[in-house]
Scaffold this motif. Structure first.
Motif, mmCIF file in Angstrom:
data_model
loop_
_atom_site.group_PDB
_atom_site.id
_atom_site.type_symbol
_atom_site.label_atom_id
_atom_site.label_comp_id
_atom_site.label_asym_id
_atom_site.label_seq_id
_atom_site.Cartn_x
_atom_site.Cartn_y
_atom_site.Cartn_z
ATOM 1 N N GLU A 195 0.813 -1.222 0.000
ATOM 2 C CA GLU A 195 0.000 0.000 0.000
ATOM 3 C C GLU A 195 0.844 1.269 0.000
ATOM 4 N N TYR A 196 2.183 1.113 0.119
ATOM 5 C CA TYR A 196 3.025 2.287 0.336
ATOM 6 C C TYR A 196 4.164 2.402 -0.686
ATOM 7 N N PRO A 197 3.813 2.479 -1.976
ATOM 8 C CA PRO A 197 4.852 2.702 -2.991
ATOM 9 C C PRO A 197 5.374 4.135 -2.902
ATOM 10 N N ARG A 198 6.502 4.361 -3.517
ATOM 11 C CA ARG A 198 7.119 5.696 -3.497
ATOM 12 C C ARG A 198 6.166 6.772 -4.027
ATOM 13 N N SER A 199 5.398 6.421 -5.047
ATOM 14 C CA SER A 199 4.491 7.404 -5.647
ATOM 15 C C SER A 199 3.437 7.894 -4.661
ATOM 16 N N PHE A 200 3.188 7.119 -3.611
ATOM 17 C CA PHE A 200 2.190 7.487 -2.613
ATOM 18 C C PHE A 200 2.807 8.112 -1.364
ATOM 19 N N VAL A 201 3.902 7.532 -0.870
ATOM 20 C CA VAL A 201 4.381 7.932 0.471
ATOM 21 C C VAL A 201 5.543 8.917 0.474
ATOM 22 N N GLU A 202 6.150 9.158 -0.664
ATOM 23 C CA GLU A 202 7.352 9.995 -0.651
ATOM 24 C C GLU A 202 7.076 11.349 0.000
ATOM 25 N N ASN A 203 7.926 11.702 0.966
ATOM 26 C CA ASN A 203 7.866 12.971 1.705
ATOM 27 C C ASN A 203 6.609 13.129 2.563
ATOM 28 N N LYS A 204 5.918 12.029 2.824
ATOM 29 C CA LYS A 204 4.733 12.085 3.680
ATOM 30 C C LYS A 204 5.004 11.379 5.002
ATOM 31 N N THR A 205 4.180 11.728 5.997
ATOM 32 C CA THR A 205 4.251 11.063 7.297
ATOM 33 C C THR A 205 3.115 10.055 7.401
ATOM 34 N N LEU A 206 3.452 8.903 7.939
ATOM 35 C CA LEU A 206 2.484 7.825 8.129
ATOM 36 C C LEU A 206 2.258 7.649 9.622
ATOM 37 N N VAL A 207 1.007 7.737 10.070
ATOM 38 C CA VAL A 207 0.669 7.420 11.453
ATOM 39 C C VAL A 207 0.093 6.012 11.453
ATOM 40 N N LEU A 208 0.721 5.110 12.200
ATOM 41 C CA LEU A 208 0.441 3.680 12.086
ATOM 42 C C LEU A 208 0.106 3.063 13.437
ATOM 43 N N THR A 209 -0.958 2.267 13.461
ATOM 44 C CA THR A 209 -1.270 1.491 14.654
ATOM 45 C C THR A 209 -1.542 0.047 14.245
ATOM 46 N N THR A 210 -0.968 -0.892 14.979
ATOM 47 C CA THR A 210 -1.141 -2.307 14.653
ATOM 48 C C THR A 210 -1.450 -3.109 15.911
ATOM 49 N N THR A 211 -1.897 -4.333 15.697
ATOM 50 C CA THR A 211 -2.331 -5.171 16.816
ATOM 51 C C THR A 211 -1.197 -5.445 17.797
ATOM 52 N N ASN A 212 0.009 -5.685 17.271
ATOM 53 C CA ASN A 212 1.094 -6.154 18.129
ATOM 54 C C ASN A 212 2.324 -5.252 18.135
ATOM 55 N N GLY A 213 2.806 -4.879 16.956
ATOM 56 C CA GLY A 213 4.100 -4.214 16.845
ATOM 57 C C GLY A 213 4.170 -2.847 17.493
ATOM 58 N N THR A 214 3.183 -1.981 17.221
ATOM 59 C CA THR A 214 3.262 -0.632 17.782
ATOM 60 C C THR A 214 3.087 -0.674 19.301
ATOM 61 N N LYS A 215 2.319 -1.629 19.777
ATOM 62 C CA LYS A 215 2.154 -1.748 21.235
ATOM 63 C C LYS A 215 3.466 -2.140 21.909
ATOM 64 N N LEU A 216 4.192 -3.085 21.311
ATOM 65 C CA LEU A 216 5.472 -3.502 21.887
ATOM 66 C C LEU A 216 6.469 -2.357 21.863
ATOM 67 N N LEU A 217 6.466 -1.571 20.795
ATOM 68 C CA LEU A 217 7.377 -0.429 20.704
ATOM 69 C C LEU A 217 7.145 0.532 21.867
ATOM 70 N N HIS A 218 5.891 0.849 22.141
ATOM 71 C CA HIS A 218 5.600 1.756 23.253
ATOM 72 C C HIS A 218 5.951 1.131 24.597
ATOM 73 N N MET A 219 5.785 -0.176 24.701
ATOM 74 C CA MET A 219 6.160 -0.867 25.932
ATOM 75 C C MET A 219 7.658 -0.734 26.193
ATOM 76 N N ALA A 220 8.469 -0.908 25.145
ATOM 77 C CA ALA A 220 9.924 -0.777 25.292
ATOM 78 C C ALA A 220 10.293 0.640 25.712
ATOM 79 N N LEU A 221 9.668 1.625 25.088
ATOM 80 C CA LEU A 221 9.948 3.021 25.441
ATOM 81 C C LEU A 221 9.543 3.314 26.881
#
Length: 245
Positions: free
Chosen positions: A89-115
């Motif tokens: 969903e994120y080819p260069r033609s779509f995401v270049e120079n843009k910010t992506l805000v992302l939330t997922t079932t497992n990964g983003t939660k673990l990242l915040h837990m580590a922080l």
């Protein structure tokens, strides 16, 4: 020999509290698909990825800063979000120079837990950026915790296989007195010839789930090495490409 840094593997977010993250680089691993998608978006020119732990926060923050709002719950696009968690969903033609805000079932939660537990350095890892992760960890000469996002706290194969792949490449540089790391390395040795077929043969839970959604292409991409070989590092609230040499 004893002055080598240590390396540990946390097989689930439920086990992270057993490790002292305050003196370590923590590698967040969510192969299917959060950390594969983060690497891909940044590789394709996204300016940053902001990981958040709730759909509501994703919507709010995305609206405030004019970012792409994306994420999944249970493998599907989360209600209220415009985009999901597929790297395609994120080819260069779509995401270049843009910010992506992302939330997922497992990964983003673990990242915040580590922080929240005091990790001084957090990076994200997946097969698409395997070499970048390994090169960084060897160069830094610091303690490492490989943190598997797993699936709702349950062990999964693909994150453990990635931990094993990292260990397979860098173990000579680290002191590894950790049974979960040894197990991950052993599992990877068995699977390395064809990770996709290994996942299929074992009917791995996440393979089964995503295949049910018709996402075989995603799985194959996420298990292939170095397709998006950049190093996402968490700085000032967002993941950006590490520019340090």
């Amino acid at each position: 020999m004893n002055n080598r840094p240590s390396l540990f593997t946390s097989l689930s977010p439920a086990l992270l509290h057993l490790y002292d993250v305050r003196e370590s680089i923590v590698v967040i691993i969510d192969v299917l698909r959060a950390t594969s998608t983060i690497a891909t978006a940044l590789y394709n020119g996204a300016s940053s990825v902001i990981p958040v732990d709730s759909v509501q926060r994703c919507i709010e923050l995305g609206g405030q800063i004019g970012a792409i709002t994306a994420g999944e719950r249970d493998g599907k696009v989360a209600p209220g979000l415009a985009y999901g968690n597929s790297p395609f969903e994120y080819p260069r033609s779509f995401v270049e120079n843009k910010t992506l805000v992302l939330t997922t079932t497992n990964g983003t939660k673990l990242l915040h837990m580590a922080l929240n537990n005091g990790a001084p350095t957090v990076i994200t890892g997946s097969f698409p950026n395997l070499s970048a992760v390994c090169d960084y960890l060897v160069a830094e000469k610091r303690n490492v915790i490989l943190g598997c996002a797993a699936w709702k706290d349950r062990f999964n194969l693909e994150d453990t296989l990635f931990a094993g792949a990292v260990i397979d490449r860098i173990r000579e540089h680290f002191e590894i007195n950790c049974d979960s790391s040894q197990m991950a390395a052993t599992l990877y040795q068995e699977a390395r010839e064809d990770l996709y077929e290994f996942m299929k043969k074992k009917d791995a839970s996440h393979y089964h789930r995503l295949t049910g959604y018709g996402l075989e292409k995603d799985i194959r991409y996420c298990l292939a090495a170095d397709g998006a070989n950049v190093l996402p590092i968490f700085i000032d609230g967002r993941l950006v490409v590490n520019q340090a040499i």
